[in-house]
Design a protein around this motif. Structure first.
Motif, PDB file in Angstrom:
ATOM      1  N   ILE A  10       0.893  -1.167   0.000  1.00  0.00           N
ATOM      2  CA  ILE A  10       0.000   0.000   0.000  1.00  0.00           C
ATOM      3  C   ILE A  10       0.929   1.215   0.000  1.00  0.00           C
ATOM      4  N   MET A  11       1.073   1.789  -1.171  1.00  0.00           N
ATOM      5  CA  MET A  11       2.027   2.890  -1.362  1.00  0.00           C
ATOM      6  C   MET A  11       1.376   4.171  -0.841  1.00  0.00           C
ATOM      7  N   ASP A  12       1.752   4.579   0.355  1.00  0.00           N
ATOM      8  CA  ASP A  12       1.065   5.731   0.953  1.00  0.00           C
ATOM      9  C   ASP A  12       2.067   6.796   1.392  1.00  0.00           C
ATOM     10  N   GLY A  13       1.652   8.054   1.326  1.00  0.00           N
ATOM     11  CA  GLY A  13       2.478   9.142   1.846  1.00  0.00           C
ATOM     12  C   GLY A  13       3.021  10.103   0.798  1.00  0.00           C
ATOM     13  N   ASN A  14       2.576   9.964  -0.435  1.00  0.00           N
ATOM     14  CA  ASN A  14       3.062  10.882  -1.487  1.00  0.00           C
ATOM     15  C   ASN A  14       2.716  12.336  -1.178  1.00  0.00           C
ATOM     16  N   GLY A  15       1.487  12.546  -0.723  1.00  0.00           N
ATOM     17  CA  GLY A  15       1.023  13.905  -0.451  1.00  0.00           C
ATOM     18  C   GLY A  15       1.825  14.538   0.677  1.00  0.00           C
ATOM     19  N   ARG A  16       2.052  13.747   1.737  1.00  0.00           N
ATOM     20  CA  ARG A  16       2.806  14.275   2.877  1.00  0.00           C
ATOM     21  C   ARG A  16       4.269  14.533   2.512  1.00  0.00           C
ATOM     22  N   TRP A  17       4.797  13.709   1.633  1.00  0.00           N
ATOM     23  CA  TRP A  17       6.187  13.913   1.171  1.00  0.00           C
ATOM     24  C   TRP A  17       6.283  15.279   0.478  1.00  0.00           C
ATOM     25  N   PRO A  24       3.570  20.940  -4.646  1.00  0.00           N
ATOM     26  CA  PRO A  24       2.208  20.460  -4.902  1.00  0.00           C
ATOM     27  C   PRO A  24       2.156  18.934  -4.774  1.00  0.00           C
ATOM     28  N   ARG A  25       0.978  18.398  -4.453  1.00  0.00           N
ATOM     29  CA  ARG A  25       0.837  16.957  -4.226  1.00  0.00           C
ATOM     30  C   ARG A  25       1.325  16.134  -5.422  1.00  0.00           C
ATOM     31  N   ILE A  26       1.119  16.676  -6.619  1.00  0.00           N
ATOM     32  CA  ILE A  26       1.527  15.902  -7.800  1.00  0.00           C
ATOM     33  C   ILE A  26       3.033  15.638  -7.814  1.00  0.00           C
ATOM     34  N   GLY A  28       4.746  14.835  -5.293  1.00  0.00           N
ATOM     35  CA  GLY A  28       4.886  13.623  -4.485  1.00  0.00           C
ATOM     36  C   GLY A  28       4.500  12.386  -5.280  1.00  0.00           C
ATOM     37  N   HIS A  29       3.441  12.506  -6.061  1.00  0.00           N
ATOM     38  CA  HIS A  29       3.017  11.360  -6.880  1.00  0.00           C
ATOM     39  C   HIS A  29       4.069  11.033  -7.935  1.00  0.00           C
ATOM     40  N   ARG A  30       4.676  12.084  -8.478  1.00  0.00           N
ATOM     41  CA  ARG A  30       5.724  11.868  -9.485  1.00  0.00           C
ATOM     42  C   ARG A  30       6.890  11.096  -8.872  1.00  0.00           C
ATOM     43  N   TYR A  54      -0.612  -1.091  -4.817  1.00  0.00           N
ATOM     44  CA  TYR A  54      -1.941  -0.463  -4.743  1.00  0.00           C
ATOM     45  C   TYR A  54      -1.769   0.973  -5.239  1.00  0.00           C
ATOM     46  N   ALA A  55      -2.287   1.248  -6.427  1.00  0.00           N
ATOM     47  CA  ALA A  55      -2.045   2.541  -7.065  1.00  0.00           C
ATOM     48  C   ALA A  55      -3.237   3.492  -6.985  1.00  0.00           C
ATOM     49  N   PHE A  56      -4.450   2.914  -7.049  1.00  0.00           N
ATOM     50  CA  PHE A  56      -5.642   3.780  -7.024  1.00  0.00           C
ATOM     51  C   PHE A  56      -6.821   2.957  -6.522  1.00  0.00           C
ATOM     52  N   GLU A  59     -12.053   4.185  -3.584  1.00  0.00           N
ATOM     53  CA  GLU A  59     -12.377   5.358  -2.751  1.00  0.00           C
ATOM     54  C   GLU A  59     -11.595   6.602  -3.179  1.00  0.00           C
ATOM     55  N   ASN A  60     -10.523   6.418  -3.951  1.00  0.00           N
ATOM     56  CA  ASN A  60      -9.712   7.578  -4.346  1.00  0.00           C
ATOM     57  C   ASN A  60     -10.438   8.523  -5.314  1.00  0.00           C
ATOM     58  N   TRP A  61     -11.591   8.071  -5.846  1.00  0.00           N
ATOM     59  CA  TRP A  61     -12.414   8.975  -6.671  1.00  0.00           C
ATOM     60  C   TRP A  61     -12.944  10.141  -5.853  1.00  0.00           C
ATOM     61  N   ARG A  62     -12.901   9.995  -4.516  1.00  0.00           N
ATOM     62  CA  ARG A  62     -13.382  11.079  -3.654  1.00  0.00           C
ATOM     63  C   ARG A  62     -12.420  12.258  -3.609  1.00  0.00           C
ATOM     64  N   ARG A  63     -11.250  12.099  -4.177  1.00  0.00           N
ATOM     65  CA  ARG A  63     -10.277  13.213  -4.164  1.00  0.00           C
ATOM     66  C   ARG A  63     -10.695  14.284  -5.170  1.00  0.00           C
ATOM     67  N   PRO A  64     -10.135  15.484  -5.041  1.00  0.00           N
ATOM     68  CA  PRO A  64     -10.480  16.538  -5.998  1.00  0.00           C
ATOM     69  C   PRO A  64     -10.204  16.082  -7.438  1.00  0.00           C
ATOM     70  N   GLU A  66      -8.966  17.408  -9.915  1.00  0.00           N
ATOM     71  CA  GLU A  66      -7.652  17.731 -10.462  1.00  0.00           C
ATOM     72  C   GLU A  66      -6.601  16.698 -10.057  1.00  0.00           C
ATOM     73  N   GLU A  67      -6.690  16.259  -8.798  1.00  0.00           N
ATOM     74  CA  GLU A  67      -5.716  15.247  -8.363  1.00  0.00           C
ATOM     75  C   GLU A  67      -5.966  13.919  -9.075  1.00  0.00           C
ATOM     76  N   VAL A  68      -7.245  13.556  -9.227  1.00  0.00           N
ATOM     77  CA  VAL A  68      -7.562  12.302  -9.919  1.00  0.00           C
ATOM     78  C   VAL A  68      -7.001  12.366 -11.337  1.00  0.00           C
ATOM     79  N   ASP A  70      -4.544  14.218 -12.451  1.00  0.00           N
ATOM     80  CA  ASP A  70      -3.074  14.160 -12.382  1.00  0.00           C
ATOM     81  C   ASP A  70      -2.590  12.721 -12.229  1.00  0.00           C
ATOM     82  N   LEU A  71      -3.267  11.977 -11.357  1.00  0.00           N
ATOM     83  CA  LEU A  71      -2.860  10.587 -11.122  1.00  0.00           C
ATOM     84  C   LEU A  71      -3.027   9.749 -12.389  1.00  0.00           C
ATOM     85  N   MET A  72      -4.137   9.953 -13.086  1.00  0.00           N
ATOM     86  CA  MET A  72      -4.366   9.196 -14.329  1.00  0.00           C
ATOM     87  C   MET A  72      -3.311   9.577 -15.375  1.00  0.00           C
TER      88      MET A  72
HETATM   89  C1  IPE Z   1      -0.524   7.515  -1.950  1.00  0.00           C
HETATM   90  O1  IPE Z   1      -0.213   8.755  -1.425  1.00  0.00           O
HETATM   91  C2  IPE Z   1      -0.949   7.587  -3.395  1.00  0.00           C
HETATM   92  C3  IPE Z   1      -2.364   7.322  -3.644  1.00  0.00           C
HETATM   93  C4  IPE Z   1      -3.275   7.011  -2.765  1.00  0.00           C
HETATM   94  C5  IPE Z   1      -2.812   7.432  -5.023  1.00  0.00           C
HETATM   95  P1  IPE Z   1      -1.317   9.751  -0.869  1.00  0.00           P
HETATM   96  O2  IPE Z   1      -1.750  10.639  -1.992  1.00  0.00           O
HETATM   97  O3  IPE Z   1      -2.400   9.017  -0.197  1.00  0.00           O
HETATM   98  O4  IPE Z   1      -0.464  10.584   0.174  1.00  0.00           O
HETATM   99  P2  IPE Z   1      -0.926  11.126   1.593  1.00  0.00           P
HETATM  100  O5  IPE Z   1      -1.538   9.997   2.332  1.00  0.00           O
HETATM  101  O6  IPE Z   1      -1.895  12.228   1.319  1.00  0.00           O
HETATM  102  O7  IPE Z   1       0.342  11.611   2.214  1.00  0.00           O
END
Ligand code: IPE
Ligand code: IPE
Ligand code: MG
Length: 232
Positions: A10-17, A24-26, A28-30, A54-56, A59-64, A66-68, A70-72
């Protein structure tokens, strides 16, 4: 030392990074895609047969929006730039989750990548995309109920192996080791059936900082555990 056959992450923490760096959050995703690339290479080197990322989530459709989007976009870019290397390195690509509901051009790219790597056997890279374990189980239950209603299936014949075969993960061994990064300790609707006997490892590292050494450390941690599967 025992190497897990199947590692799921479960790859988590991109946004916080990104936030820590005032980016910007993107961004972190990059960086997260780079980490996924490094970890996929490392998994092959360590002799891991199956790596699930685990990439998407459903429930991740609940994000803004723009972020969705960006992820796609990043996913589209990843498949285009990395498919050649994956194909050359003996990686077979598989998807779990309802990826057919994504944009048609992305679905076509993914289908092409699956086909191009179908004969590879060194490592299987499973990407969970638009994946939710509950949705996956609902679809299994619908399938089973339909066949029972049609008189083609005796409910008494339903067993674990039958369910395994109807899941998106059919044919894959269950994960031996589940890793979640970023300090969160939850499953977030990931592989609820398949993780029944997985070893769980929660690490504080944010996903963009997770690399080959982190995976090697996780495998060493796994190697020191005693698995019992209910026995003695
Ligand atoms: C994981 O990082 C990536 C996805 C869920 C697509 P997050 O985007 O959840 O990062 P945090 O949890 O906000 O730090
Ligand atoms: C889980 O991470 C989903 C993926 C890594 C794709 P989230 O960041 O979406 O999980 P929650 O919302 O914190 O549980
Ligand atoms: Mg998160």
């Amino acid at each position: 030392m025992a190497v897990p056959r199947h590692v799921a992450i479960i790859m988590d923490g991109n946004g916080r990074w990104a936030k820590k760096r005032m980016l910007p959050r993107i961004a972190g995703h990059r960086k997260g895609i780079e980490a996924a690339r490094n970890v996929t290479r490392a998994a092959g080197d360590l002799g891991i047969e199956v790596l699930t990322l685990y990439a998407f989530s459903t429930e991740n459709w609940r994000r803004p929006a723009e972020e969705v989007s960006d992820l796609m976009g990043l996913l589209r870019h990843f498949i285009q730039t990395d498919i050649e290397e994956l194909a050359q390195n003996g990686v077979r690509l598989r998807i779990i989750g309802n990826y057919k509901a994504l944009a048609p051009d992305l679905v076509a790219l993914i289908d092409d990548a699956i086909e191009r790597t179908a004969q590879n056997s060194r490592t299987t890279l499973v990407i969970a995309l638009n994946y939710g374990s509950q949705a996956e189980l609902v679809s299994v239950m619908r399938d089973v109920a339909q066949r029972a209603r049609d008189g083609k299936l005796d409910p008494a014949a339903i067993d674990e192996a039958m369910i395994d075969n109807l899941l998106d993960t059919h044919g894959l061994p269950p994960p031996d080791l589940l890793i979640r990064t970023s300090g969160e300790q939850r499953l977030s609707n990931f592989m609820l059936w398949q993780l029944a006997y997985a070893e769980l490892l929660f690490v504080d590292t944010l996903w963009p900082d997770f690399g080959a050494q982190s995976l090697a450390d996780a495998v060493a941690d796994y190697g020191a555990r005693e698995r019992r599967f209910g026995g003695l």
